[in-house]
Scaffold this active site. Structure first.
Site, short mmCIF file in Angstrom:
data_model
loop_
_atom_site.label_atom_id
_atom_site.label_comp_id
_atom_site.label_asym_id
_atom_site.label_seq_id
_atom_site.Cartn_x
_atom_site.Cartn_y
_atom_site.Cartn_z
N GLU A 1 -34.82 -12.30 23.42
CA GLU A 1 -33.91 -10.71 23.64
C GLU A 1 -34.29 -10.77 25.16
OE1 GLU A 1 -33.15 -9.05 21.85
OE2 GLU A 1 -33.49 -9.88 19.87
N CYS B 1 -35.71 -2.77 28.43
CA CYS B 1 -34.84 -3.69 27.94
C CYS B 1 -33.52 -2.43 27.77
CB CYS B 1 -35.06 -4.71 27.42
SG CYS B 1 -35.16 -3.48 25.61
P1 NAP Z 1 -39.92 -12.81 32.65
O1 NAP Z 1 -39.92 -13.64 33.76
O2 NAP Z 1 -39.17 -13.66 31.97
O3 NAP Z 1 -41.34 -13.50 31.91
C1 NAP Z 1 -41.32 -12.70 29.96
C2 NAP Z 1 -42.70 -13.88 29.71
O4 NAP Z 1 -41.77 -15.33 29.88
C3 NAP Z 1 -43.97 -13.69 30.05
O5 NAP Z 1 -44.85 -13.86 28.77
C4 NAP Z 1 -43.94 -14.84 31.48
O6 NAP Z 1 -45.44 -15.28 31.84
C5 NAP Z 1 -43.47 -15.84 30.57
N1 NAP Z 1 -43.31 -17.01 31.21
C6 NAP Z 1 -41.59 -17.43 32.80
N2 NAP Z 1 -41.98 -18.06 33.01
C7 NAP Z 1 -42.54 -19.12 31.56
C8 NAP Z 1 -42.33 -20.31 31.89
N3 NAP Z 1 -41.52 -21.60 32.45
N4 NAP Z 1 -43.35 -21.30 30.00
C9 NAP Z 1 -43.55 -20.03 29.84
N5 NAP Z 1 -43.69 -18.51 29.54
C10 NAP Z 1 -42.76 -17.98 31.24
O7 NAP Z 1 -40.05 -11.41 32.04
P2 NAP Z 1 -40.61 -9.69 33.16
O8 NAP Z 1 -40.31 -9.93 34.34
O9 NAP Z 1 -41.86 -10.45 31.99
O10 NAP Z 1 -39.66 -9.02 31.92
C11 NAP Z 1 -38.36 -8.50 32.30
C12 NAP Z 1 -37.17 -8.72 31.68
O11 NAP Z 1 -37.45 -9.08 29.87
C13 NAP Z 1 -36.34 -8.06 32.47
O12 NAP Z 1 -35.28 -8.50 32.19
C14 NAP Z 1 -35.65 -7.37 30.96
O13 NAP Z 1 -34.65 -7.44 30.89
C15 NAP Z 1 -36.35 -7.92 29.90
N6 NAP Z 1 -36.53 -7.56 29.13
C16 NAP Z 1 -36.20 -7.79 27.35
C17 NAP Z 1 -36.24 -7.11 26.08
C18 NAP Z 1 -35.10 -7.66 24.99
O14 NAP Z 1 -35.85 -6.96 23.89
N7 NAP Z 1 -34.39 -7.85 25.28
C19 NAP Z 1 -37.53 -6.13 26.70
C20 NAP Z 1 -38.21 -6.15 27.13
C21 NAP Z 1 -37.85 -6.83 28.67
P3 NAP Z 1 -45.99 -14.81 32.67
O15 NAP Z 1 -46.52 -13.10 33.15
O16 NAP Z 1 -47.41 -15.31 32.89
O17 NAP Z 1 -45.54 -15.23 33.88
#
Ligand code: NAP
Length: 519
Positions: free
Chosen positions: A256, A293
């Site tokens: 997602e 999101c």
């Molecule tokens: P993110 O930076 O992609 O992080 C998401 C998760 O992935 C976090 O738990 C992060 O851990 C982890 N992560 C990042 N890099 C990783 C790696 N190399 N290996 C393992 N885990 C890794 O996203 P965010 O900033 O938290 O969230 C914002 C984004 O999420 C927005 O773009 C939004 O559109 C999207 N979103 C989508 C939905 C949906 O249902 N479609 C819902 C909510 C949000 P850390 O925090 O420890 O870095």
């Protein structure tokens, strides 16, 4: 300073080193730290698969639904504490915290209730058997069985409560152990909920695990029969998809991700539909400071309505006090942290270079803050007059209180522009012309996971553009990640394997008995 411990192999384990801080976005105070250094994820996953999996699968679906009901009671009993954590760690006002906390409890309750009516013990039938030979002496029956691996959830920062339980409800009901890796910046609430459920001793040992931070081997330790459900940015999803366990070993991966969601005002001549759209746009811009999101990013209106809608949205935004969620009268709180604030401000600068600013909350007097250096960003409404060749508006997600008003020439033009989001979670449509709403639904369904149709009949009853309801599919094609979650009992499919069973009608009948559909 509390270091949030990790719950793996049926015990709390502290990661090594100093850890990463979990901060208050208003005061800057460090609330806790997280670390996953030195954890043995191979041992943790083996324990979940070997201890918890069989113990969960020994129970029927209805018995597991009973466990979900017990979790609901624990979360309800601690609700006030969760609101306090949300206020301090996410910077959200009470209403916004409710979307996360009460949304989690509601979703779990939904699956507890729906699951309690399931008659199956170990197998679910998929459709009827189909004859493969003359006189039906040999036939095929599709069945779903729960996976015997584990489910790893990698979650985004914006829904630390709901994001865990909307996934765990379907996994645990299916008999699949769960490992949650919350986003570091808001890990505290997820951690507290998991701790409360572990302390209540509801689930078999190893059924619910949490790892905070970034452990080595988070993905390496998976095997091809595990599943991963990811929520976050498209960039992170792309890098995870490249991991050998997913790319090579076939770990099932649900994503997602980002989404440029739309609201469309129909070509109606009365003002009712306009009022419904304006109300929803303002809600979506301000709830959780636009960090949803599903939030509306593009607002499509007939050219003739552009100025009036711009004015109506601006008038409402002017009345909303933005600031420290602890202060009385503040209706819109903070972004999650300073780095998100900087990312949003950068996005606003980029859009400002190629769009008109129709409303800029940063220049209004309705800001209530004692401290300058917070993650609060007031809402900004942009307008574009050249949607066909605008360089950013259909591509760039600004994950905060930012949306853009876009005029369309005719409904065909509106649908074409909407589709330029290249796959979105949700579009909402506002009109009192039923034929137009039905046409919008069938046109938009191809590029959206959900289409939300609003007319006067549902003005008071509808659940909101951005609210994700467990009864309805959540996910979207293309850049939205291509995933599917929730949607009632459809959610269980991700945690089951589908197999075609071929045999004699008598043998296939035994499967129907096991599935509880025949006595
Ligand atoms: P993110 O930076 O992609 O992080 C998401 C998760 O992935 C976090 O738990 C992060 O851990 C982890 N992560 C990042 N890099 C990783 C790696 N190399 N290996 C393992 N885990 C890794 O996203 P965010 O900033 O938290 O969230 C914002 C984004 O999420 C927005 O773009 C939004 O559109 C999207 N979103 C989508 C939905 C949906 O249902 N479609 C819902 C909510 C949000 P850390 O925090 O420890 O870095």
């Amino acid at each position: 300073m509390t270091k949030l411990a990790n719950y793996l192999e049926g015990r709390w384990q502290e990661g090594g080193g100093k850890g990463s801080p979990v901060l208050d976005p208003i005061t800057g105070e460090t609330l806790a730290t997280v670390s996953a250094d030195g954890l043995d994820m191979h041992a943790a996953y083996d324990y979940a698969r070997q201890q918890a999996g069989p113990a969960l699968r020994k129970l029927s679906y209805a018995e597991r639904a009973g466990l979900l009901g017990d979790i609901v009671k624990v979360l309800q009993a601690n609700r006030d504490k969760y609101f306090d954590i949300s206020l301090r760690n996410s910077g959200t006002v009470q209403n916004d915290s409710s979307v996360d906390v009460d949304g989690a409890i509601y979703t779990l309750s939904f699956y507890a209730k729906a699951g309690s009516k399931m008659v199956e013990k170990a197998v679910r039938l998929d459709g009827e058997s189909a004859p493969l030979a003359k006189d039906n002496v040999f036939a095929s029956q599709h069945i779903y069985v729960p996976i015997q691996g584990l489910a790893l959830f990698i979650n985004a920062f914006n829904f630390p409560a709901w994001g865990l339980w909307e996934k765990a409800a379907a996994a645990l009901l299916s008999g699949v152990p769960v490992v949650i890796k919350p986003a570091t910046s808001t890990a505290w609430l997820t951690h507290e909920m998991v701790k409360d459920v572990i302390d209540a001793d509801i689930l078999p040992a190893g059924a619910l695990n949490i790892v905070c931070g970034r452990p080595d081997a988070l993905l390496d330790a998976l095997n091809g029969l595990d599943v991963v459900s990811f929520t976050g940015s498209a960039d992170t999803a792309a890098s995870l998809r490249d991991h050998p366990r997913i790319k090579h070993d076939g770990v099932r991966f649900n994503a997602e991700t980002d989404s440029i969601n739309s609201a469309i005002l129909g070509p109606d001549t009365d003002d009712d539909a306009t009022g419904l759209l304006v109300r929803e746009v303002v809600r979506e811009l301000t709830i959780k400071s636009g960090q949803k999101c599903t939030a509306i990013r593009r607002i499509f209106v007939p050219e003739s309505k552009y100025d009036a809608v711009a004015q109506a949205i601006s008038n409402k935004l002017k009345t909303i006090t933005v600031g420290d969620p602890r202060k009385e009268g503040v209706r819109m709180g903070s972004l999650v942290n300073l780095s998100q604030r900087d990312a949003i401000l950068e996005g606003i600068e980029k859009l400002a270079k190629c769009s008109d600013i129709l409303f800029d909350g940063r220049t209004e007097s309705t800001i209530d803050l004692d401290n300058e250096n917070t993650a609060v960003v007031p809402p900004v409404l942009f307008g574009v007059r050249n949607p066909d060749d605008h360089p950013l508006v259909h591509e760039m997600e600004v994950f905060g209180p930012v949306a853009t008003l876009i005029p369309y020439r005719n409904t065909e033009h509106a649908f074409t522009l909407t589709r330029r989001g290249m796959g979105s979670l949700v579009a909402s449509v506002y009109s009192n012309q039923p034929d137009f709403l039905a046409q919008a639904a069938t046109t938009l369904a191809e590029s959206h996971g959900r289409v939300h149709l609003i007319n006067n009949d549902v003005a008071k009853a509808h659940t909101g553009h951005g609210n994700v309801m467990p009864q309805s599919n959540h996910g979207g094609p293309g850049r939205a990640g291509g995933g599917e979650e929730l949607g009632g009992m459809r959610a269980l499919r991700f945690y089951h394997r589908l197999a075609a069973i071929q045999g004699s009608p008598e043998v296939l009948g035994k499967l129907a008995q096991a599935a509880g559909s025949e006595s």
